[in-house]
Design an enzyme around this catalytic site. Structure first.
Site, PDB file in Angstrom:
ATOM      1  N   THR A  68       0.862  -1.182   0.000  1.00 28.63           N
ATOM      2  CA  THR A  68       0.000   0.000   0.000  1.00 28.63           C
ATOM      3  C   THR A  68       0.895   1.227   0.000  1.00 28.63           C
ATOM      4  O   THR A  68       1.570   1.518   0.987  1.00 28.63           O
ATOM      5  CB  THR A  68      -0.927   0.014   1.224  1.00 28.63           C
ATOM      6  OG1 THR A  68      -1.786  -1.135   1.185  1.00 28.63           O
ATOM      7  CG2 THR A  68      -1.786   1.271   1.240  1.00 28.63           C
ATOM      8  N   LYS A  90      -0.107   5.292   8.508  1.00 30.14           N
ATOM      9  CA  LYS A  90       0.613   5.493   7.243  1.00 30.14           C
ATOM     10  C   LYS A  90      -0.368   5.524   6.084  1.00 30.14           C
ATOM     11  O   LYS A  90      -0.314   6.407   5.216  1.00 30.14           O
ATOM     12  CB  LYS A  90       1.646   4.377   7.061  1.00 30.14           C
ATOM     13  CG  LYS A  90       2.533   4.521   5.825  1.00 30.14           C
ATOM     14  CD  LYS A  90       2.011   3.734   4.631  1.00 30.14           C
ATOM     15  CE  LYS A  90       2.147   2.227   4.829  1.00 30.14           C
ATOM     16  NZ  LYS A  90       1.765   1.482   3.585  1.00 30.14           N
ATOM     17  N   LYS A 125      -7.499   1.057  -2.930  1.00 27.57           N
ATOM     18  CA  LYS A 125      -7.102   0.688  -1.564  1.00 27.57           C
ATOM     19  C   LYS A 125      -7.351   1.848  -0.610  1.00 27.57           C
ATOM     20  O   LYS A 125      -7.716   1.638   0.553  1.00 27.57           O
ATOM     21  CB  LYS A 125      -5.622   0.282  -1.536  1.00 27.57           C
ATOM     22  CG  LYS A 125      -5.106  -0.119  -0.147  1.00 27.57           C
ATOM     23  CD  LYS A 125      -5.861  -1.302   0.442  1.00 27.57           C
ATOM     24  CE  LYS A 125      -5.397  -1.659   1.852  1.00 27.57           C
ATOM     25  NZ  LYS A 125      -4.064  -2.263   1.895  1.00 27.57           N
TER      26      LYS A 125
END
Length: 290
Positions: A97, A240, A172
């Protein structure tokens, strides 16, 4: 059988690479910590390599699942990066990701070398990786996806091409945005039940069968009620990811008020020492505040 390299043997990559080997592929692994690679080879067979470049040499497919934008650039473009030995016609599949920006950057560099590049972030958590039941959202060219999808199938329950390069990463982000709000809402519901003197398990048994039901409710309510938070994706990694979502939202002029708020709640969890707790630990903030 395909010749495959897998770069990054964390909680997701380790079992994903194992599924590739079980599917009959010729797998070479690389991990920054060689001990993890040695353990993988002892468990599954296959081979290990000391650098991404050596792992990728002569491979038809190179898969990665590392930490962040900088880690991905390093395994692709570093002094011993995979791009230095990959041959024209081979395909790089990134399951990390990361930002859509770095994805598009690497896609362009790969194209100049005749290498296919697919951004293919994953959802389903550690359990999904271990059970080979991940959701994979992809960005890239249709012909690259068509070649890579049968390989990805070793650990996927669903794998779809969403659009051009970067589309997988943007999807995502949608996933993480949805999860953030769901976990906060579930935390508030369970906290409210506790304060009201209700049996949280009985409450969930009923409401999970209606419109309030979700994967998070079905898979996390027990551990949340028990105050156990080592069963999934860590808060540090979620922050993150949410940082990527919020930065991208600024770029495309999207408004994410709930996501921004939950990101700050996760920051508070980190201050409590819960950076390595899983994302369902949001309920602890509510318990400590009231």
């Amino acid at each position: 059988m395909a010749k495959v390299a897998f770069l990054g043997l964390g909680v997701m990559g380790y079992p994903m690479a194992g599924h590739l080997k079980k599917a009959g592929h010729d797998v070479t692994v690389y991990n920054r910590s060689a001990a993890k690679a040695e353990k993988w080879v002892a468990e599954y067979g296959g081979e290990m390599a000391p650098t991404p470049a050596e792992a990728a040499r002569g491979k038809e497919f190179v898969m990665s699942c590392v930490g962040n934008d900088d880690d991905l650039r390093a395994v692709c473009l570093g002094a011993n990066g995979a791009f230095s030995t990959m041959q024209p016609g081979s395909i790089f599949v990134d399951h990390t990701t990361v930002s859509a920006k770095v994805t598009r950057e690497l896609h362009a560099i790969a194209a100049e070398k005749g290498i296919g590049f697919l951004d293919a972030p994953i959802s389903g958590g550690q359990a999904g990786a271990e059970n080979g039941q991940l959701s994979v959202m992809c960005g890239g060219e249709e012909e690259v996806f068509a070649r890579a999808e049968p390989i990805i199938a070793a650990y996927a329950k669903i794998c779809r091409l969403i659009g051009p390069s970067g589309a997988g990463q943007l999807t995502k982000m949608c996933n993480q945005i949805a999860i953030a709000g769901l976990v906060q809402a579930l935390s508030e519901a369970l906290h409210f039940a506790e304060k009201a003197g209700l049996d949280g398990r009985k409450v969930v048994e009923v409401i999970s069968q209606g419109a309030a039901g979700s994967w998070q409710m079905s898979n996390r309510y027990e551990t949340m009620l028990e105050g156990k938070f080592d069963f999934g994706f860590a808060v540090d990694w979620m922050r993150k990811d949410l940082g990527i979502c919020l930065d991208t939202a600024d770029e495309i002029m999207a408004t994410l008020p709930v996501t921004a708020l939950v990101d700050q709640f996760y920051k508070d969890v980190q201050k409590m020492g819960g950076g390595r707790w899983d994302t369902s630990s949001l309920i602890q903030l509510l318990r400590r505040s009231g």
